[in-house]
Design a protein around this motif. Structure first.
Motif, PDB file in Angstrom:
ATOM      1  N   GLN A 179     -21.738 -42.083  17.711  1.00 55.60           N
ATOM      2  CA  GLN A 179     -23.183 -42.308  17.755  1.00 55.60           C
ATOM      3  C   GLN A 179     -23.793 -41.916  19.105  1.00 55.60           C
ATOM      4  O   GLN A 179     -25.005 -41.871  19.234  1.00 55.60           O
ATOM      5  N   LEU A 180     -22.940 -41.641  20.100  1.00 52.85           N
ATOM      6  CA  LEU A 180     -23.438 -41.289  21.430  1.00 52.85           C
ATOM      7  C   LEU A 180     -23.816 -39.817  21.511  1.00 52.85           C
ATOM      8  O   LEU A 180     -23.267 -38.989  20.777  1.00 52.85           O
ATOM      9  N   GLN A 234     -22.183 -37.785  26.814  1.00 52.97           N
ATOM     10  CA  GLN A 234     -21.696 -39.131  27.106  1.00 52.97           C
ATOM     11  C   GLN A 234     -20.397 -39.405  26.356  1.00 52.97           C
ATOM     12  O   GLN A 234     -19.452 -39.963  26.916  1.00 52.97           O
ATOM     13  N   TYR A 287     -24.521 -44.770  31.331  1.00 52.06           N
ATOM     14  CA  TYR A 287     -25.419 -44.661  30.179  1.00 52.06           C
ATOM     15  C   TYR A 287     -24.644 -44.740  28.869  1.00 52.06           C
ATOM     16  O   TYR A 287     -25.100 -45.357  27.908  1.00 52.06           O
ATOM     17  N   GLY A 288     -23.481 -44.112  28.838  1.00 48.46           N
ATOM     18  CA  GLY A 288     -22.660 -44.161  27.629  1.00 48.46           C
ATOM     19  C   GLY A 288     -22.227 -45.576  27.302  1.00 48.46           C
ATOM     20  O   GLY A 288     -22.296 -46.016  26.153  1.00 48.46           O
ATOM     21  N   ASN A 300     -23.717 -48.333  28.299  1.00 51.36           N
ATOM     22  CA  ASN A 300     -24.918 -49.072  27.894  1.00 51.36           C
ATOM     23  C   ASN A 300     -25.270 -48.777  26.446  1.00 51.36           C
ATOM     24  O   ASN A 300     -25.639 -49.678  25.689  1.00 51.36           O
ATOM     25  N   ASN A 301     -25.172 -47.515  26.040  1.00 53.39           N
ATOM     26  CA  ASN A 301     -25.450 -47.162  24.648  1.00 53.39           C
ATOM     27  C   ASN A 301     -24.438 -47.795  23.700  1.00 53.39           C
ATOM     28  O   ASN A 301     -24.798 -48.242  22.610  1.00 53.39           O
ATOM     29  N   LYS A 312     -25.238 -51.437  23.042  1.00 50.39           N
ATOM     30  CA  LYS A 312     -26.398 -51.658  22.182  1.00 50.39           C
ATOM     31  C   LYS A 312     -26.066 -51.541  20.696  1.00 50.39           C
ATOM     32  O   LYS A 312     -26.861 -51.967  19.861  1.00 50.39           O
ATOM     33  N   GLN A 313     -24.924 -50.990  20.368  1.00 53.22           N
ATOM     34  CA  GLN A 313     -24.587 -50.791  18.960  1.00 53.22           C
ATOM     35  C   GLN A 313     -24.240 -52.123  18.307  1.00 53.22           C
ATOM     36  O   GLN A 313     -23.432 -52.885  18.808  1.00 53.22           O
TER      37      GLN A 313
END
Length: 189
Positions: A130-131, A135, A169-170, A172-173, A176-177
């Motif tokens: 999903q990234l 990332q 950032y990766g 953090n993403n 969030k999942q």
């Protein structure tokens, strides 16, 4: 589900009925796994033993916290252990935690790799899909190939700061999942 997983689930059910024999067996089966993670995260055997003690008391008192739908028992124990260790570090050594979370050293990367290798690979790989591609490639290289940030900077021909930002950032993403959030919170229920 494999035989070991089925056996562990049965032991947790018996522990819920206050079976000392089931608890003793569960303890014998998992103490070295939990202690290894705790020592790697905390860097202190005595502190690690204290965390293990706390985890097993919690398991004895609340064996129902494990939810089969959220992953294997081993993954549950790995997350529980890592979480308790980081809580302990935050209380005692906030500077050390910041260093661990920034992944600024090879040792920190190795610790994270060890913990993540215990987590269900399928769940992580699905989440990684999903990234954004950049990332995903960098996170995969750090956690599954064991590469350092400096090696990645050379491999991708990018500045070290860009690599660090991509990792941050990766991660953090990933945080969030929803599937990872549910899985990571399972030891707090």
């Amino acid at each position: 589900m494999d035989d070991k997983q089925s056996r562990d689930i049965e032991l947790l059910k018996l522990i819920g009925k206050k079976s000392q024999a089931a608890f003793n067996q569960f303890y014998q089966d998992h103490i070295s796994f939990i202690l290894t993670i705790a020592i790697q995260v905390l860097g202190d055997r005595t502190e690690a033993e204290d965390v293990c003690h706390d985890i097993f008391i919690e398991i004895y008192e609340k064996p129902h916290q494990y939810k089969q739908s959220k992953g294997s028992i081993k993954a549950w124990l790995a997350v529980k252990t890592r979480s308790r260790c980081i809580d302990r570090l935050r209380k005692k050594r906030p500077i050390l935690v910041q260093k661990l979370e920034k992944l600024d050293s090879e040792e920190a990367v190795k610790t994270e790799i060890h913990v993540l290798n215990q987590i269900e690979n399928k769940l992580l790989l699905n989440a990684l899909d999903q990234l954004p591609e950049k990332q995903r490639d960098i996170i995969y290289a750090v956690y599954f190939e064991g590469k350092t940030q400096r090696e990645l900077a050379e491999d991708f021909n990018k500045p070290l700061g860009t690599i660090k930002s991509s990792i941050r950032y990766g991660l953090n993403n990933l945080r969030k999942q929803k599937t990872l959030l549910q899985w990571a919170k399972m030891d707090r229920e």
